[in-house]
Write a protein that holds these residues in place. Structure first.
Motif, mmCIF file in Angstrom:
data_model
loop_
_atom_site.group_PDB
_atom_site.id
_atom_site.type_symbol
_atom_site.label_atom_id
_atom_site.label_comp_id
_atom_site.label_asym_id
_atom_site.label_seq_id
_atom_site.Cartn_x
_atom_site.Cartn_y
_atom_site.Cartn_z
ATOM 1 N N LEU A 1 0.223 38.143 63.732
ATOM 2 C CA LEU A 1 1.360 38.992 63.363
ATOM 3 C C LEU A 1 1.317 39.375 61.891
ATOM 4 O O LEU A 1 1.654 40.511 61.528
ATOM 5 N N ARG A 2 0.950 38.440 61.035
ATOM 6 C CA ARG A 2 0.848 38.766 59.607
ATOM 7 C C ARG A 2 -0.191 39.851 59.370
ATOM 8 O O ARG A 2 0.005 40.740 58.543
ATOM 9 N N ALA A 3 -1.306 39.765 60.100
ATOM 10 C CA ALA A 3 -2.331 40.786 59.945
ATOM 11 C C ALA A 3 -1.850 42.144 60.452
ATOM 12 O O ALA A 3 -2.200 43.188 59.890
ATOM 13 N N LEU A 4 -1.018 42.141 61.490
ATOM 14 C CA LEU A 4 -0.530 43.398 62.060
ATOM 15 C C LEU A 4 0.595 44.016 61.239
ATOM 16 O O LEU A 4 0.596 45.222 60.956
ATOM 17 N N THR A 5 1.572 43.201 60.874
ATOM 18 C CA THR A 5 2.812 43.734 60.307
ATOM 19 C C THR A 5 3.149 43.206 58.924
ATOM 20 O O THR A 5 4.079 43.716 58.298
ATOM 21 N N GLY A 6 2.467 42.163 58.479
ATOM 22 C CA GLY A 6 2.846 41.540 57.214
ATOM 23 C C GLY A 6 4.022 40.607 57.365
ATOM 24 O O GLY A 6 4.583 40.137 56.367
ATOM 25 N N PHE A 7 4.428 40.304 58.627
ATOM 26 C CA PHE A 7 5.569 39.428 58.864
ATOM 27 C C PHE A 7 5.293 38.023 58.332
ATOM 28 O O PHE A 7 4.345 37.361 58.746
ATOM 29 N N ALA A 8 6.104 37.582 57.408
ATOM 30 C CA ALA A 8 6.007 36.236 56.847
ATOM 31 C C ALA A 8 7.364 35.889 56.258
ATOM 32 O O ALA A 8 7.670 36.271 55.131
ATOM 33 N N PRO A 9 8.222 35.196 57.013
ATOM 34 C CA PRO A 9 9.562 34.879 56.518
ATOM 35 C C PRO A 9 9.499 34.159 55.174
ATOM 36 O O PRO A 9 8.725 33.227 54.986
ATOM 37 N N SER A 10 10.307 34.638 54.240
ATOM 38 C CA SER A 10 10.323 34.040 52.914
ATOM 39 C C SER A 10 11.293 32.868 52.891
ATOM 40 O O SER A 10 12.422 32.963 53.365
ATOM 41 N N THR A 11 10.833 31.737 52.358
ATOM 42 C CA THR A 11 11.700 30.568 52.241
ATOM 43 C C THR A 11 12.047 30.262 50.787
ATOM 44 O O THR A 11 13.094 29.678 50.513
ATOM 45 N N ALA A 12 11.179 30.661 49.850
ATOM 46 C CA ALA A 12 11.479 30.454 48.430
ATOM 47 C C ALA A 12 12.523 31.476 47.980
ATOM 48 O O ALA A 12 12.569 32.605 48.475
ATOM 49 N N PHE A 13 13.368 31.092 47.046
ATOM 50 C CA PHE A 13 14.382 32.021 46.558
ATOM 51 C C PHE A 13 14.843 31.604 45.165
ATOM 52 O O PHE A 13 14.601 30.477 44.721
ATOM 53 N N ILE A 14 15.480 32.556 44.491
ATOM 54 C CA ILE A 14 16.110 32.296 43.199
ATOM 55 C C ILE A 14 17.602 32.129 43.444
ATOM 56 O O ILE A 14 18.223 32.976 44.099
ATOM 57 N N LEU A 15 18.167 31.045 42.945
ATOM 58 C CA LEU A 15 19.604 30.812 43.055
ATOM 59 C C LEU A 15 20.258 31.189 41.737
ATOM 60 O O LEU A 15 19.908 30.669 40.681
ATOM 61 N N VAL A 16 21.193 32.134 41.819
ATOM 62 C CA VAL A 16 21.910 32.621 40.636
ATOM 63 C C VAL A 16 23.372 32.199 40.753
ATOM 64 O O VAL A 16 23.980 32.349 41.815
ATOM 65 N N ARG A 17 23.945 31.693 39.684
ATOM 66 C CA ARG A 17 25.332 31.241 39.692
ATOM 67 C C ARG A 17 26.163 32.055 38.710
ATOM 68 O O ARG A 17 25.645 32.566 37.719
ATOM 69 N N GLY A 18 27.462 32.123 38.991
ATOM 70 C CA GLY A 18 28.378 32.831 38.109
ATOM 71 C C GLY A 18 29.787 32.321 38.281
ATOM 72 O O GLY A 18 30.119 31.657 39.269
ATOM 73 N N THR A 19 30.643 32.652 37.330
ATOM 74 C CA THR A 19 32.027 32.180 37.379
ATOM 75 C C THR A 19 32.875 32.981 38.343
ATOM 76 O O THR A 19 33.960 32.544 38.726
ATOM 77 N N SER A 20 32.409 34.171 38.738
ATOM 78 C CA SER A 20 33.138 35.006 39.684
ATOM 79 C C SER A 20 32.133 35.831 40.469
ATOM 80 O O SER A 20 30.935 35.858 40.145
ATOM 81 N N ALA A 21 32.620 36.523 41.501
ATOM 82 C CA ALA A 21 31.726 37.327 42.334
ATOM 83 C C ALA A 21 31.049 38.419 41.511
ATOM 84 O O ALA A 21 29.837 38.654 41.639
ATOM 85 N N ASP A 22 31.804 39.106 40.652
ATOM 86 C CA ASP A 22 31.203 40.169 39.845
ATOM 87 C C ASP A 22 30.292 39.590 38.767
ATOM 88 O O ASP A 22 29.256 40.178 38.434
ATOM 89 N N ALA A 23 30.644 38.402 38.243
ATOM 90 C CA ALA A 23 29.823 37.791 37.203
ATOM 91 C C ALA A 23 28.459 37.400 37.747
ATOM 92 O O ALA A 23 27.436 37.570 37.072
ATOM 93 N N VAL A 24 28.413 36.882 38.970
ATOM 94 C CA VAL A 24 27.126 36.479 39.522
ATOM 95 C C VAL A 24 26.258 37.702 39.803
ATOM 96 O O VAL A 24 25.026 37.650 39.684
ATOM 97 N N VAL A 25 26.883 38.828 40.145
ATOM 98 C CA VAL A 25 26.110 40.065 40.347
ATOM 99 C C VAL A 25 25.516 40.524 39.019
ATOM 100 O O VAL A 25 24.352 40.944 38.950
ATOM 101 N N ARG A 26 26.301 40.434 37.938
ATOM 102 C CA ARG A 26 25.775 40.824 36.624
ATOM 103 C C ARG A 26 24.622 39.907 36.207
ATOM 104 O O ARG A 26 23.624 40.374 35.634
#
Length: 745
Positions: free
Chosen positions: A448-473
Motif C-alpha cells: 500500500l505504501r508503494a501504491l499510495t504512500g499510505f503511512a499513518p503518522s504517529t509522531a506529532f508536535i504538542l503545542v500548548r497555550g493559555t487559551s484556544a486562540d493563544a495555542v493557535v498563535r
C-alpha cells in the motif's frame, strides 16, 4: 466439635456482594491508558490526552487497494466494498470529510491562503492568480460554468484544497481503486473488528473468484490479528491447563470436587479484589487486572494446603484440621499481603491498585479456605496414586536440612547468576518488540505504501497555550520558525485552515488589497458575472470545522493544546530567552517504551521492597531474628530467576518483574510450611507444598506458550521462580526443624 456455620455464611454473603458490586461497576471502569503507569507526581494530563487523541486519529484510519481485472470491474468492486463497509455503520469514507472540508474552505476563502499564494500576493503578483483562474474556466480541463462561477470566480476554494487538503480524499494509485476512510469506535473492540472483517470477507468471497485482489492497511487489522491470536491461545492454553489440572487433581484426590472448590475460591478472591479496588479508586487499570491474576496461583495453593489434610485416612475433625493449618496459612497470608503492601509506597496508581487487589484477594482466600471450604469439601477423599508418589518424593527431598556451607554455596551461585544475567542478559522495553506483527499484514501495508504512500503518522508536535486562540498563535509561530526542510515534514496543521483571529484579519486584508480590489472586476467581466457581493468578508458561522482539524485540538485542566502530526521527528526551535518552549515533539512508541522502562525499574524496586516488608513482618510476628531464614528461599529465587529466564532467550521486561511478586509470596509460603513443626498424625504437609507449587507452575506457567512476549515472560518467570522456591525451600529449615523421615510429615 461442630464447625460453626456463621463465618461460612458471612463469607458467602461477602463473595456475593463483591461479585454484584464488581459487575455493576466494571463496565466503563477499566483504565487502558498506559500513561496512567507514570508516577503520580510526573503524570502530565495534557500529554496523556494528546497522545490518546493522536493514537485514535492514527489507528482509526483504514485504506484498501483493489487490483486486477478491468477498470470497470474495479470501479464496481470499489462501490460494493464501500457500501458493505458503510452498512456496518462503523466506516466513514474520506469523501465525507472531503465535502466537509470543501464547505469550510468555501466559507473562509477570503481569510485563508496557501503559503505559495501568500508569497505571490506579497510580491504584488495578484494578476497571476487571476490569470490562472481564467485559464481553468476556459481550459481543456475546465470546471464548467455553474453556480460556482458567480460565487468564487477566482477559484480560491479550489486553490486552498490543492495545498491544505489533509488526506481527506482517498489516495490514488495507477491500476488500482482505493477505498479510504475512518472507523467509528475503538479499533481494539472485538465487535468493531468482527463487523469490518465480515464485510471484507464477504467482498473477497464475491470478487476474489473474479480475479480481483484486496490489500488492507490500518491498525484495525493488526488489532484483529492480535485478538484472533489471543482467542486461539486462550482456548488452547486454557483448555490444556484445565485438562491437566483436572487430571492432576483426579490422580491426587480421586474427585472432581477438589478442582471445582479451587476454581470457586479463585473466582471469589478475584471478585473481592476487584470490588475493593473499584470501591477505593472508582476505576481499575488493565495492568492491575492482568497482574492481579497472579492471585490465582496463591489461591490454588491455599485450597490445596487444606485439601491435602483430608487425604485418605488422615485423622481429625474439620476443626482440628483447620487448627493445624491456621498458623502457617495465616503467617503465609500476612507475609504475602505484606509483599503486596510494599507497592503502596510507590506513587503509581496502578501499583497501588495491584496492592489492594492482592491484599484483599488473599484475605478472602485465607478466610474462605479456613471457614468455607471445610463445609464444601464433602469429607475425606481417597488417596490417589499421584498423592502417594508425590508424598514419597517430597518427603525424601524436602525433609533434608542443608548445612551452612551448602547454604553459602547456593547463595553464591545465585548471586553470580544474577550478576551475569543483569550484565549480559537482554532487557526489552521497546513496545514494538512486544508482539510479532502478522507477516501478511506487513507485506500488504508495504504494498500500500508503494501504491499510495499510505503511512499513518504517529509522531506529532504538542503545542500548548493559555487559551484556544493563544495555542493557535503559538502553532503559527512554530510553523513560521521551522526551516523549509522541516516544514515539509508537517502532515497537517489545523491553523492552516482555522488560523488565529489576528492572522485571519491580516490575510483578509492582503487578499482584498492585492487580489480582489485590483483584479476581481476584470475577471468577472471576462466571465460575464457580477463582481459585487461575490466575496463577502468572513463566515456566517454555520459551517463546522472539519473533524480532521477539530480532532487535533483540545483542552485539559484549563490548558488549551493542539497536535501537529509530522512524518518524522524534527528539531524544534528554541523558545525566547528565559521562557519555556510551548511545544515538544512526541513519539508515542518512544514514549511508551520509556514508560515501560520506568515501569520495569519501579517494579524491580517494588519487589525489593516486598522482600524487605516481608522480612520486617516476619520479625514482628515471630519476635526473633532467626525467622529471617524463611526469607532465604524467596530471596535467592528472586535473584536467580531473571538471569535463568534470560538464558532461555526471553528478555527481562516489566511483566517479568511483576511475575517476581508471585515468586516472593509463594516462596515465603513454602518456607513457612517447611519451618512449621510437623503434626505427628499428618503425612501430607510437604506433599501439599509440592502440589501447591505444581498447581501454580501449571496454571501460570502455561502462559509461557503465548505468542505475546509480556504474557510469555510473565508465565515463564513465575514457573521458573516457583520451581526455584520449591527446590530452595529446605534452606528455610533450621536443625531444630528436622523430623523423622520414616514417620512422614
Amino acid at each position: 466439635m461442630t464447625l460453626s456455620r456463621w463465618p461460612a455464611l458471612l463469607i458467602v454473603l461477602s463473595i456475593l456482594a463483591a461479585l454484584g458490586f464488581s459487575l455493576s461497576r466494571l463496565s466503563g471502569s477499566v483504565d487502558t491508558d498506559i500513561l496512567s503507569l507514570l508516577p503520580a507526581d510526573t503524570h502530565d494530563p495534557v500529554l496523556a490526552d494528546a497522545v490518546r487523541r493522536a493514537s485514535d486519529a492514527a489507528s482509526n484510519r483504514v485504506v484498501f487497494a483493489i487490483e486486477g481485472g478491468a477498470a470497470t470491474e474495479r470501479q464496481t468492486a470499489r462501490m460494493e466494498l464501500s457500501e458493505a463497509l458503510a452498512a456496518t455503520e462503523r466506516f466513514h469514507p474520506m469523501d465525507e470529510e472531503g465535502e466537509a472540508l470543501w464547505r469550510w474552505l468555501f466559507a473562509h476563502r477570503t481569510s485563508l491562503l496557501c503559503e505559495a499564494d501568500r508569497e505571490t500576493l506579497e510580491a504584488g503578483h495578484g494578476d497571476t492568480i487571476a490569470q490562472e483562474a481564467l485559464r481553468q474556466w476556459y481550459g481543456p480541463a475546465s470546471v464548467g460554468f455553474g453556480g460556482l462561477v458567480s460565487q468564487d470566480p477566482l477559484l480560491l476554494t479550489n486553490r486552498l484544497l490543492n495545498c491544505v487538503l489533509p488526506g481527506a480524499s482517498a489516495p490514488s494509485a495507477a491500476g488500482a481503486e482505493i477505498v479510504s476512510g475512518t472507523i467509528e469506535g475503538s479499533v481494539y473492540r472485538l465487535d468493531v473488528q468482527d463487523d469490518v472483517a465480515g464485510a471484507v470477507q464477504g467482498w473477497r468471497d464475491t470478487w476474489g473468484e473474479r480475479g480481483l485482489s484486496l490489500t488492507r492497511g490500518g491498525a484495525l487489522f493488526h488489532a484483529a490479528y492480535g485478538a484472533a491470536q489471543a482467542r486461539f491461545e486462550v482456548t488452547l492454553i486454557g483448555g490444556v491447563t484445565l485438562c491437566v489440572l483436572l487430571f492432576l487433581y483426579w490422580t491426587i484426590f480421586r474427585s472432581f470436587r477438589a478442582p471445582v472448590l479451587a476454581l470457586f475460591m479463585v473466582a471469589s478472591a478475584l471478585a473481592t479484589g476487584l470490588a475493593v479496588v473499584l470501591a477505593v479508586f472508582g476505576t481499575i487499570h488493565v495492568m492491575a487486572l492482568v497482574f492481579g491474576a497472579a492471585l490465582i496461583g496463591m489461591v490454588v495453593d491455599y485450597t490445596t494446603y487444606y485439601l491435602v489434610t483430608g487425604l485418605g485416612g488422615a485423622p481429625g475433625t474439620p476443626d482440628e484440621r483447620r487448627d493445624r493449618l491456621f498458623r502457617p496459612l495465616t503467617l503465609g497470608m500476612l507475609t504475602s499481603a505484606g509483599a503486596f503492601a510494599a507497592l503502596l509506597v510507590f506513587p503509581v496508581p496502578a501499583f497501588q491498585q495491584v496492592a489492594l487487589f492482592g491484599m484483599s484477594g488473599l484475605a478472602m482466600a485465607w478466610a474462605g479456605t479456613l471457614w468455607l471450604v471445610p463445609h464444601l469439601e464433602g469429607g475425606r477423599t481417597e488417596t490417589g496414586p499421584g498423592a502417594i508418589r508425590v508424598a514419597h518424593h517430597a518427603e525424601g527431598f524436602l525433609s533434608r536440612s542443608p548445612r551452612g556451607p551448602v547454604i553459602w554455596a547456593v547463595a553464591g551461585v545465585a548471586l553470580l547468576a544474577a550478576f551475569l544475567g543483569w550484565r549480559y542478559g537482554e532487557v526489552l522495553d521497546d513496545v514494538r518488540g512486544l508482539q510479532d506483527p502478522s507477516p501478511v499484514l506487513a507485506a500488504e501495508e508495504a504494498h500500500l505504501r508503494a501504491l499510495t504512500g499510505f503511512a499513518p503518522s504517529t509522531a506529532f508536535i504538542l503545542v500548548r497555550g493559555t487559551s484556544a486562540d493563544a495555542v493557535v498563535r503559538e502553532e503559527e509561530n512554530l510553523l513560521a520558525a521551522l526551516p523549509p526542510e522541516d516544514r515539509d515534514a508537517v502532515v497537517f496543521a489545523a491553523s492552516r485552515i482555522d488560523p488565529s483571529a489576528t492572522r485571519s484579519r491580516e490575510t483578509e486584508a492582503l487578499i482584498r488589497a492585492r487580489l480582489l480590489d485590483p483584479h476581481l472586476d476584470a475577471l468577472a467581466g471576462e466571465l460575464g458575472v457580477a463582481s459585487e457581493g461575490t466575496y463577502e468578508s468572513g463566515s456566517d458561522g454555520t459551517v463546522d470545522l472539519p473533524a480532521t482539524a477539530a480532532s487535533l485540538r483540545g483542552e485539559t485542566d484549563g490548558t488549551a493544546w493542539s497536535i501537529v502530526p509530522v512524518r518524522r521527528a524534527i528539531e524544534l526551535p528554541d523558545a525566547a530567552a528565559g521562557e519555556r518552549a510551548p511545544w515538544i515533539i512526541v513519539e508515542p512508541a518512544s514514549l511508551y517504551s520509556g514508560l515501560f522502562a520506568e515501569y520495569r525499574r519501579l517494579a524491580t524496586l517494588a519487589v525489593a521492597g516486598a522482600l524487605l516488608a516481608t522480612g520486617l513482618l516476619l520479625v514482628l510476628l515471630e519476635r526473633r531474628l532467626p525467622v529471617l531464614r524463611a526469607l532465604l528461599p524467596a530471596l535467592l529465587a528472586t535473584l536467580a530467576t531473571p538471569p535463568l529466564v534470560m538464558a532461555l532467550g526471553i528478555p527481562f521486561a516489566c511483566c517479568s518483574a511483576m511475575g517476581l511478586f508471585l515468586v516472593v509470596g509463594a516462596g515465603v509460603d513454602y518456607a513457612i510450611f517447611q519451618r512449621e513443626p510437623s503434626h505427628p498424625e499428618s503425612r501430607w504437609t510437604r506433599a501439599g507444598i509440592v502440589l501447591a507449587a505444581l498447581m501454580t507452575c501449571i496454571s501460570v506457567g502455561m502462559l509461557g506458550f503465548s505468542s505475546v512476549l509480556p504474557v510469555r515472560s510473565f508465565g515463564v518467570t513465575v514457573a521458573v521462580g516457583i520451581f526455584l522456591s520449591l527446590v530452595l525451600s529446605p534452606l528455610a529449615r533450621g536443625r531444630t526443624s528436622e523430623v523423622d523421615v520414616g514417620d512422614g510429615v
